[in-house]
Design a protein around this motif. Structure first.
Motif, PDB file in Angstrom:
ATOM      1  N   GLY A 131      36.896 -39.380  81.659  1.00  0.00           N
ATOM      2  CA  GLY A 131      35.564 -39.682  81.864  1.00  0.00           C
ATOM      3  C   GLY A 131      34.553 -39.364  83.101  1.00  0.00           C
ATOM      4  N   SER A 132      34.789 -38.044  83.383  1.00  0.00           N
ATOM      5  CA  SER A 132      34.162 -37.036  84.156  1.00  0.00           C
ATOM      6  C   SER A 132      34.074 -35.711  84.303  1.00  0.00           C
ATOM      7  CB  SER A 132      35.016 -37.859  85.834  1.00  0.00           C
ATOM      8  OG  SER A 132      34.322 -36.853  86.678  1.00  0.00           O
ATOM      9  N   LEU A 133      33.130 -35.379  84.228  1.00  0.00           N
ATOM     10  CA  LEU A 133      32.983 -33.875  84.299  1.00  0.00           C
ATOM     11  C   LEU A 133      33.514 -33.072  85.453  1.00  0.00           C
ATOM     12  CD1 LEU A 133      29.374 -33.444  82.856  1.00  0.00           C
ATOM     13  CD2 LEU A 133      31.419 -33.015  81.593  1.00  0.00           C
ATOM     14  N   SER A 134      33.252 -33.850  86.701  1.00  0.00           N
ATOM     15  CA  SER A 134      33.701 -33.123  87.962  1.00  0.00           C
ATOM     16  C   SER A 134      35.104 -33.297  87.950  1.00  0.00           C
ATOM     17  CB  SER A 134      32.860 -33.868  89.016  1.00  0.00           C
ATOM     18  OG  SER A 134      33.246 -35.435  89.039  1.00  0.00           O
ATOM     19  N   CYS A 146      37.324 -24.645  87.835  1.00  0.00           N
ATOM     20  CA  CYS A 146      35.767 -24.074  87.642  1.00  0.00           C
ATOM     21  C   CYS A 146      34.635 -25.259  87.883  1.00  0.00           C
ATOM     22  CB  CYS A 146      35.841 -23.901  86.227  1.00  0.00           C
ATOM     23  SG  CYS A 146      35.762 -25.481  84.792  1.00  0.00           S
ATOM     24  N   THR A 147      33.539 -24.674  87.694  1.00  0.00           N
ATOM     25  CA  THR A 147      32.387 -25.485  88.019  1.00  0.00           C
ATOM     26  C   THR A 147      32.178 -26.540  87.152  1.00  0.00           C
ATOM     27  OG1 THR A 147      30.717 -24.151  86.954  1.00  0.00           O
ATOM     28  CG2 THR A 147      31.407 -23.594  89.432  1.00  0.00           C
ATOM     29  N   GLN A 148      31.587 -27.666  87.658  1.00  0.00           N
ATOM     30  CA  GLN A 148      31.084 -28.870  86.595  1.00  0.00           C
ATOM     31  C   GLN A 148      29.924 -28.116  85.701  1.00  0.00           C
ATOM     32  OE1 GLN A 148      29.745 -32.380  88.489  1.00  0.00           O
ATOM     33  NE2 GLN A 148      28.449 -33.092  86.854  1.00  0.00           N
ATOM     34  N   SER A 149      29.236 -27.224  86.213  1.00  0.00           N
ATOM     35  CA  SER A 149      28.400 -26.500  84.839  1.00  0.00           C
ATOM     36  C   SER A 149      29.146 -26.100  83.939  1.00  0.00           C
ATOM     37  CB  SER A 149      27.372 -25.570  85.771  1.00  0.00           C
ATOM     38  OG  SER A 149      26.701 -25.020  84.775  1.00  0.00           O
TER      39      SER A 149
END
Length: 323
Positions: A16-19, A27-30
């Motif tokens: 439930g979270s990209l971060s 890796c990065t959230q992007s």
């Protein structure tokens, strides 16, 4: 759509979270967001929706999550199993051979292999002929076939492991039992117990008899070498059989095995489809059998004279025939 994109998407749905996924993947959230957007562009549907705390899959996302999750779970399991097979730590080795071959040619190897590879299964399939063993290879129901080496067969590689000298098996009180060796010409007068019909060993023997005109009279026929020797020990005739590795004469006091130096040794060994496609475990088992076998040393016992030691059989280098 790549497997890595699907893995990232499933992880985001679960967390439930990209971060949080970015931290797990280092890796990065992007980068995680870009993987999800690639899937959305390819499918033409939004897969995630933003919520006050994180993200949640849309209806389309839930459908993809279920399908991808099941597939990835199965694929991960298969990949782990494949890695274990690659490393020789798991899997099953399928061996096809005659009914008596495991006892005479593989018993030591089975114990050694099991010690080294305790998680690998061994599946033995009994065949009544060399042709049946080759058919099992062709049908992909066997990885290895232990056979009497014969003419080249299409799509099969044969490799000789051991050469077996021929002996005459006779009852201990038979007049021939006092002989140190038997000459080919003497075989014309024996009561021959014939080897299995259509077997490579019988064809080899019959071909030699036809070439030299010494075909003995056949009184009995059998299904395997062990039965031939048993009938000879019971006095039902004489059996011409290959000397088998690990044969224990002390366990058969009523039987004599007399060398027949005129007959060329019988080659036995492995047949496979292609050596380079065998699993490491199958290769390890084939090597274990080869390492455990030594050419039979013929030491017939002559009553009143003690044992007579014949020269040890010499095993030519292993050869491989392919088609």
């Amino acid at each position: 759509m790549t497997l890595d994109d699907l893995r990232a998407f499933v992880a985001v749905c679960d967390a439930g979270s990209l971060s949080a996924v970015a931290r797990d993947l280092s890796c990065t959230q992007s980068a995680v967001s870009q993987r999800v957007r690639r899937l959305e562009r390819e499918l033409g549907l939004p897969l995630l929706e933003r919520q006050p705390r994180g993200v949640a899959p849309t209806q389309a996302g839930r459908l993809l999550r279920r399908a991808a999750g099941d597939g990835i779970g199965t694929l991960d399991l298969v990949v782990r199993q494949l890695h274990e097979i690659r490393d020789g730590a798991a899997g099953t080795v399928r061996i096809t051979t005659g009914a008596i071959s495991v006892r005479h040619f593989m018993s030591q190897a089975v114990v050694a292999f099991r010690t080294r590879h305790p998680q690998v299964g061994l599946e033995f399939q009994t065949s009544h002929s060399g042709r049946g063993c080759l058919d099992a290879l062709a049908a992909d129901t066997a990885d290895l076939a232990w056979i009497t080496i014969g003419p080249s067969a299409r799509g099969v590689a044969q490799r000789t492991v051991v050469h077996l000298p021929w002996v005459l098996a006779v009852r201990s009180n038979d007049p021939l039992a006092t002989r140190a060796t038997i000459h080919r010409d003497d075989l014309a007068d024996i009561r021959h117990i014939r080897l299995p019909e259509n077997s490579t060993s019988r064809r080899s023997l019959d071909g030699h008899f036809a070439q030299h005109g010494t075909e003995p009279d056949a009184s009995t026929s059998v299904a395997d070498w062990d039965t031939a020797m048993l009938l000879a020990e019971l006095g039902l005739g004489h059996a011409i059989v290959p000397a088998l590795p690990g044969w224990r004469a002390a366990e058969h006091p009523g039987l004599r095995l007399i060398p027949i130096p005129d007959l060329p040794p019988l080659a036995t060994g492995w047949a496979v489809r292609r050596w380079e496609t065998l699993s490491p475990a199958a290769l390890a088992f084939a090597d274990a059998v080869a390492e455990s076998l030594t050419p039979p040393t013929l030491t017939p016992h002559i009553p009143g004279r003690g044992p007579v030691r014949e020269p040890e059989a010499v095993t030519p280098p292993a050869t491989q025939a392919t088609n």
